[in-house]
Scaffold this motif. Structure first.
Motif, short mmCIF file in Angstrom:
data_model
loop_
_atom_site.label_atom_id
_atom_site.label_comp_id
_atom_site.label_asym_id
_atom_site.label_seq_id
_atom_site.Cartn_x
_atom_site.Cartn_y
_atom_site.Cartn_z
N PRO A 86 0.78 -1.23 0.00
CA PRO A 86 0.00 0.00 0.00
C PRO A 86 0.81 1.29 0.00
N CYS A 87 2.13 1.22 0.32
CA CYS A 87 3.00 2.40 0.25
C CYS A 87 2.45 3.57 1.07
N LEU A 88 2.19 3.31 2.34
CA LEU A 88 1.68 4.35 3.23
C LEU A 88 2.83 5.13 3.87
N MET A 89 2.51 6.33 4.37
CA MET A 89 3.46 7.08 5.17
C MET A 89 3.42 6.50 6.58
N GLN A 140 -0.41 -5.91 8.24
CA GLN A 140 -0.32 -5.82 6.79
C GLN A 140 -1.71 -5.74 6.14
N GLY A 141 -2.63 -6.55 6.66
CA GLY A 141 -3.98 -6.53 6.12
C GLY A 141 -4.68 -5.20 6.36
N MET A 142 -4.46 -4.62 7.54
CA MET A 142 -5.06 -3.32 7.85
C MET A 142 -4.45 -2.22 6.99
N GLN A 143 -3.16 -2.30 6.74
CA GLN A 143 -2.52 -1.32 5.86
C GLN A 143 -3.11 -1.38 4.45
N GLN A 144 -3.38 -2.59 3.98
CA GLN A 144 -3.97 -2.70 2.64
C GLN A 144 -5.39 -2.15 2.63
N ARG A 145 -6.10 -2.28 3.74
CA ARG A 145 -7.43 -1.66 3.84
C ARG A 145 -7.32 -0.14 3.69
N ASP A 162 -3.26 -3.84 -8.67
CA ASP A 162 -2.09 -4.64 -9.08
C ASP A 162 -1.79 -5.69 -8.01
N GLU A 163 -2.42 -6.86 -8.16
CA GLU A 163 -2.30 -7.96 -7.19
C GLU A 163 -2.44 -7.44 -5.76
N PRO A 164 -3.56 -6.79 -5.44
CA PRO A 164 -3.70 -6.12 -4.15
C PRO A 164 -3.74 -7.05 -2.95
N PHE A 165 -3.97 -8.34 -3.18
CA PHE A 165 -4.08 -9.28 -2.06
C PHE A 165 -2.93 -10.28 -2.04
N GLY A 166 -1.94 -10.06 -2.88
CA GLY A 166 -0.88 -11.05 -3.07
C GLY A 166 -0.01 -11.30 -1.86
N MET A 167 0.11 -10.31 -0.96
CA MET A 167 1.00 -10.46 0.20
C MET A 167 0.25 -10.85 1.47
N LEU A 168 -1.05 -11.13 1.34
CA LEU A 168 -1.86 -11.39 2.52
C LEU A 168 -2.10 -12.88 2.72
#
Length: 286
Positions: A86-89, A140-145, A162-168
């Protein structure tokens, strides 16, 4: 037939020290408004290249992309993008991460309205109780949310995944798939998702676009799926045509594997034929 989104003769070429390499060639695809399309193919076939060109993050070499009657010429708020990471700050809260884009796109709205918009989508993805948690403190799942909420909060015309669930993990992945579909049903956002997971493509998509191997990847086959919306996972799995479509997609991927192995064997044969054979020493040279 014209579509809400049109990709026409889309191509991408990279210049290398060995000369130009064509990654994607003559990629044609139209999407109806609100349609969900998955791009499915082997790793390295050019799926993400297509996605980043549509996002405006990767310059288009040939062809073009039209969204709602306007040809794109770079990135814009009409397209929301969710990557595998997700590339968050990390030092900012979940709310502040979503507000970054909202503040840019809706700068003329009041601060209260902007906060309400960001909070609304964070609530939809199940983070209503974590608005003020820093991104680095989220799983990690919350970050993707947060990444999904950030994309939807821009209220884009098109969503690019782009494969948004691939790392979960599998349970988190299934939960987020269902949350995403619920929001898409509500907002009717036209969506393209890159995946290499056949079952994910079958569960989430209206159509699955199979890509041939790269280089010079293009559309190899398109499957229109008969599953009704809103979708329940159990209903999709029990559908009489589910395994028929699954088998066709796997067969396509296996055929691409065979073509790749054959191409590699042919290349080795050409190298072998072009290599001078070693000769035995003659009596005169001894």
């Amino acid at each position: 037939m014209r579509g809400y989104v049109e990709m026409f003769r889309l191509g991408k070429t990279y210049d290398t020290h060995r000369g130009p390499v064509v990654i994607v060639e003559e990629f044609d695809l139209n999407l109806a408004k609100g349609e969900y399309v998955a791009l499915l193919g082997h790793s390295g076939c050019g799926k993400s290249t297509v996605l980043t060109m549509v996002a405006g993050l990767n310059p288009i070499t040939t062809g073009g992309v039209v969204i709602d009657g306007r040809e794109i010429d770079g990135p814009g708020p009409d397209r929301g993008v969710v990557f595998q990471s997700p590339c968050l700050m990390p030092w900012m809260t979940a709310l502040d991460n979503v507000m970054l884009g909202v503040n840019q796109v809706y700068s003329r709205s009041s601060k209260r309205d902007r906060i309400d918009l960001a909070s609304y989508y964070l609530n939809l993805v199940g983070l209503g109780g974590s608005l003020n948690k820093r991104a680095k403190d989220l799983s990690q799942g919350m970050q993707q949310r947060v990444g999904i909420a950030r994309a939807f909060a821009l209220r884009p015309k098109m969503l690019l995944l782009d494969e948004p669930f691939g790392m979960l993990d599998s349970l988190t992945r299934m939960e987020l798939q269902e949350i995403l579909l619920e929001i898409l049903m509500r907002d009717k956002v036209t969506t393209v998702m890159v995946t290499h997971d056949v079952d994910e493509a079958l569960f989430m998509s209206d159509r699955v676009v199979m890509m041939t191997n790269g280089p010079r990847a293009r559309v190899g086959a398109i499957f229109s799926l008969p599953f009704e919306r809103p979708r329940q996972r159990a209903d999709v799995l029990d559908h009489p045509e589910y395994y028929e479509y699954r088998g066709k997609m796997i067969q396509f991927l296996e055929e691409q594997d065979h073509k790749k192995l054959q191409a590699e064997a042919n290349a080795r044969q050409r190298v072998k034929q072009s290599t001078p054979a070693e000769t035995e020493p003659t009596a005169a040279s001894v």
